[in-house]
Design an enzyme around this catalytic site. Structure first.
Site, PDB file in Angstrom:
ATOM      1  N   ARG A 165       0.840  -1.209   0.000  1.00  0.00           N
ATOM      2  CA  ARG A 165       0.000   0.000   0.000  1.00  0.00           C
ATOM      3  C   ARG A 165       0.875   1.260   0.000  1.00  0.00           C
ATOM      4  O   ARG A 165       0.587   2.235   0.705  1.00  0.00           O
ATOM      5  CB  ARG A 165      -0.927   0.031   1.225  1.00  0.00           C
ATOM      6  CG  ARG A 165      -1.944  -1.082   1.303  1.00  0.00           C
ATOM      7  CD  ARG A 165      -2.987  -0.967   0.197  1.00  0.00           C
ATOM      8  NE  ARG A 165      -4.083  -1.899   0.422  1.00  0.00           N
ATOM      9  CZ  ARG A 165      -4.054  -3.180   0.063  1.00  0.00           C
ATOM     10  NH1 ARG A 165      -3.000  -3.678  -0.561  1.00  0.00           N
ATOM     11  NH2 ARG A 165      -5.088  -3.959   0.287  1.00  0.00           N
ATOM     12  N   SER A 239     -10.383  -0.464   3.443  1.00  0.00           N
ATOM     13  CA  SER A 239      -9.652  -0.641   4.705  1.00  0.00           C
ATOM     14  C   SER A 239      -9.192   0.721   5.194  1.00  0.00           C
ATOM     15  O   SER A 239      -8.510   1.441   4.461  1.00  0.00           O
ATOM     16  CB  SER A 239      -8.404  -1.497   4.494  1.00  0.00           C
ATOM     17  OG  SER A 239      -8.747  -2.776   4.059  1.00  0.00           O
ATOM     18  N   GLU A 335      -4.766   4.061   6.203  1.00  0.00           N
ATOM     19  CA  GLU A 335      -4.432   3.821   4.790  1.00  0.00           C
ATOM     20  C   GLU A 335      -4.792   5.047   3.935  1.00  0.00           C
ATOM     21  O   GLU A 335      -3.995   5.443   3.083  1.00  0.00           O
ATOM     22  CB  GLU A 335      -5.176   2.566   4.308  1.00  0.00           C
ATOM     23  CG  GLU A 335      -4.605   1.975   3.047  1.00  0.00           C
ATOM     24  CD  GLU A 335      -5.413   0.784   2.524  1.00  0.00           C
ATOM     25  OE1 GLU A 335      -5.282  -0.306   3.090  1.00  0.00           O
ATOM     26  OE2 GLU A 335      -6.151   0.957   1.545  1.00  0.00           O
TER      27      GLU A 335
HETATM   28  N1  EPU Z   1     -10.430 -10.415  10.747  1.00  0.00           N
HETATM   29  C1  EPU Z   1     -11.143 -10.469  11.912  1.00  0.00           C
HETATM   30  N2  EPU Z   1     -12.103  -9.539  12.129  1.00  0.00           N
HETATM   31  C2  EPU Z   1     -12.393  -8.573  11.251  1.00  0.00           C
HETATM   32  C3  EPU Z   1     -11.663  -8.493  10.053  1.00  0.00           C
HETATM   33  C4  EPU Z   1     -10.673  -9.440   9.815  1.00  0.00           C
HETATM   34  O1  EPU Z   1     -10.901 -11.337  12.771  1.00  0.00           O
HETATM   35  O2  EPU Z   1     -13.276  -7.765  11.526  1.00  0.00           O
HETATM   36  C5  EPU Z   1      -9.399 -11.426  10.477  1.00  0.00           C
HETATM   37  C6  EPU Z   1      -9.868 -12.385   9.379  1.00  0.00           C
HETATM   38  O3  EPU Z   1     -10.599 -13.451   9.896  1.00  0.00           O
HETATM   39  C7  EPU Z   1      -8.553 -12.841   8.785  1.00  0.00           C
HETATM   40  C8  EPU Z   1      -7.653 -11.638   8.952  1.00  0.00           C
HETATM   41  O4  EPU Z   1      -8.242 -10.817   9.951  1.00  0.00           O
HETATM   42  O5  EPU Z   1      -8.015 -13.912   9.541  1.00  0.00           O
HETATM   43  C9  EPU Z   1      -7.449 -10.876   7.671  1.00  0.00           C
HETATM   44  O6  EPU Z   1      -8.703 -10.488   7.143  1.00  0.00           O
HETATM   45  P1  EPU Z   1      -9.028 -10.469   5.569  1.00  0.00           P
HETATM   46  O7  EPU Z   1      -8.461 -11.673   4.917  1.00  0.00           O
HETATM   47  O8  EPU Z   1     -10.469 -10.138   5.425  1.00  0.00           O
HETATM   48  O9  EPU Z   1      -8.167  -9.311   4.984  1.00  0.00           O
HETATM   49  P2  EPU Z   1      -7.720  -7.949   5.605  1.00  0.00           P
HETATM   50  O10 EPU Z   1      -6.317  -8.077   6.061  1.00  0.00           O
HETATM   51  O11 EPU Z   1      -8.733  -7.489   6.576  1.00  0.00           O
HETATM   52  C10 EPU Z   1      -6.742  -7.093   3.317  1.00  0.00           C
HETATM   53  C11 EPU Z   1      -6.724  -5.802   2.582  1.00  0.00           C
HETATM   54  C12 EPU Z   1      -8.009  -5.593   1.810  1.00  0.00           C
HETATM   55  C13 EPU Z   1      -8.155  -6.742   0.835  1.00  0.00           C
HETATM   56  C14 EPU Z   1      -8.160  -8.059   1.628  1.00  0.00           C
HETATM   57  C15 EPU Z   1      -8.140  -9.254   0.725  1.00  0.00           C
HETATM   58  C16 EPU Z   1      -5.317  -4.279   3.818  1.00  0.00           C
HETATM   59  C17 EPU Z   1      -5.264  -3.123   4.761  1.00  0.00           C
HETATM   60  N3  EPU Z   1      -6.533  -4.700   3.511  1.00  0.00           N
HETATM   61  O12 EPU Z   1      -7.769  -7.014   4.307  1.00  0.00           O
HETATM   62  O13 EPU Z   1      -7.871  -4.395   1.057  1.00  0.00           O
HETATM   63  O14 EPU Z   1      -9.352  -6.645   0.098  1.00  0.00           O
HETATM   64  O15 EPU Z   1      -6.965  -8.156   2.442  1.00  0.00           O
HETATM   65  O16 EPU Z   1      -6.914  -9.315   0.080  1.00  0.00           O
HETATM   66  O17 EPU Z   1      -4.282  -4.759   3.394  1.00  0.00           O
HETATM   67  C18 EPU Z   1      -8.276  -2.062   1.069  1.00  0.00           C
HETATM   68  O18 EPU Z   1      -7.041  -1.901   1.063  1.00  0.00           O
HETATM   69  O19 EPU Z   1      -9.055  -1.080   1.043  1.00  0.00           O
HETATM   70  C19 EPU Z   1      -8.814  -3.397   1.149  1.00  0.00           C
HETATM   71  C20 EPU Z   1     -10.113  -3.633   1.285  1.00  0.00           C
END
Ligand code: EPU
Length: 339
Positions: A165, A239, A335
């Site tokens: 990012r 995010s 972000e």
């Molecule tokens: N999780 C929770 N609770 C929550 C959210 C997440 O426990 O409320 C846990 C999930 O269960 C999982 C972990 O956190 O074990 C990661 O969650 P997830 O795979 O949904 O991805 P993320 O890290 O929350 C990132 C990106 C998203 C992207 C997704 C999929 C960042 C900051 N965010 O989210 O990007 O769509 O992975 O690749 O890197 C964005 O940048 O705007 C964005 C949406």
């Protein structure tokens, strides 16, 4: 010369739907118009904000300067060699429409990045990423207008210094370069990335037997629609926090105390933690402070239920940062650009 407007509400130009005015506002539809706007003597010295889709910004006060809305459109296959096609999108193209267009032409590579809000021109600034793919993986080069010299320049991948990012456009002389088009290199022999999170399960649940850009894109869209709010229905900027990168030793200590905590090992003795998980553990998911809130299905996303101000959203963000710091000793960084 396009028309300068004054005291225009930016509400419909940012996906948070925050209502603040811009002192001056102009929409440009061509490079020539952009150059004319930049050369305008009355506007030259004013603070400048270039907006693409407005999907990665939190406006906390009126903008006392010139907002330039980039509406440069067009997309094309500009070159082809034995191994790849090179596709160019103008900065104002909607990102998801651009991705869908490449897929419809029979090209693959961008499918995992389906349904990310924003524009082609904004995609390198953040190095947008999702489901195991980052824009930099397919990036070839971009054209930018150097506002210091008034000249167009081409930036190759190494010059953009892409990170998680992150890119050169977020450091140093922020705002010096205005991205006008981006070219992607899409390999003719695609590599499918279905190993991230629920992607594989989604494909199986959808009865997909043949992997292709279309079927993967569909699965990604289905996951995103389920987990993330549609900014046209509920104000948000995706995010709100980046996933923090800490020393692996710190991650090990936290993991010992919190066995369910996701940890993604990185190079050089570092580890990435899931900010969404950390925030969720602090009890914020679904929390509302007036019209500002934390999305009920994903703690990483802050939302505007209607009428929230930038400072209200920002104040909620700060409280979340503090509580994650207190409970886990981990700093989480926003972000979006906060102005
Ligand atoms: N999780 C929770 N609770 C929550 C959210 C997440 O426990 O409320 C846990 C999930 O269960 C999982 C972990 O956190 O074990 C990661 O969650 P997830 O795979 O949904 O991805 P993320 O890290 O929350 C990132 C990106 C998203 C992207 C997704 C999929 C960042 C900051 N965010 O989210 O990007 O769509 O992975 O690749 O890197 C964005 O940048 O705007 C964005 C949406």
């Amino acid at each position: 010369m396009p028309e300068f407007q004054s005291n225009i509400s930016l509400k419909s130009f940012n996906t948070f739907g925050v209502d603040v005015p811009a002192r001056f506002f102009v929409q440009v539809h061509s490079l020539v118009e952009l150059q004319a706007v930049l050369a305008d003597t009355d506007m030259k010295e004013k603070p400048r904000l270039v907006l693409g889709g407005g999907s990665n910004i939190l406006l906390t006060r009126p903008f006392d300067g010139l907002v330039i809305k980039l509406s440069l459109h067009g997309r094309d296959c500009v070159a082809e060699d034995a191994d790849a096609v090179y596709v160019k999108g103008m900065a104002g193209e909607n990102w998801h429409d651009f991705v869908q267009w490449t897929i419809a032409q029979g090209w693959a590579g961008l499918e995992n990045l389906s349904l990310i809000p924003g524009t082609v021109g904004a995609s390198p600034i953040q190095n947008v990423g999702a489901y195991g793919v980052e824009m930099k993986d397919l990036f070839h080069q971009l054209t930018a207008l150097d506002t210091q010299t008034g000249r167009l320049c081409t930036l190759a991948k190494a010059e953009c210094q892409f990170g998680y990012r992150d890119s050169v456009f977020k450091h140093g002389e922020v705002g010096r370069y205005i991205i006008v088009d981006v070219t992607f290199r899409l390999p003719k022999v695609p590599t499918w990335h279905t190993g991230y999170g629920e992607v594989q399960a989604e494909l199986i649940a959808g009865g997909v037997t043949e992997l292709n850009a279309q079927s993967i894109s569909q699965a990604i869209c289905d996951i995103r629609r389920r987990k993330l709010p549609d900014p046209t229905e509920l104000g948000n900027a995706g995010s709100f926090f980046k996933n923090p990168i800490v020393a692996q030793t710190q991650a090990d200590v936290l993991k010992a105390a919190n066995p369910t905590m996701p940890v993604y090992p990185q190079a050089e003795g570092k580890a990435k933690l899931a900010a969404g998980w950390l925030i969720d553990q602090c009890g914020w998911k679904g929390f509302n402070a007036g019209a500002a809130g934390v999305y009920a299905k994903q703690a990483l996303v802050l939302v505007n239920h209607g009428g929230a101000t930038g400072p209200e959203i920002y104040s909620l963000a700060k409280q979340i940062q503090q509580s994650v710091m207190q409970r886990f000793g981990v700093e989480i960084e926003p972000e979006p650009l906060i102005l």
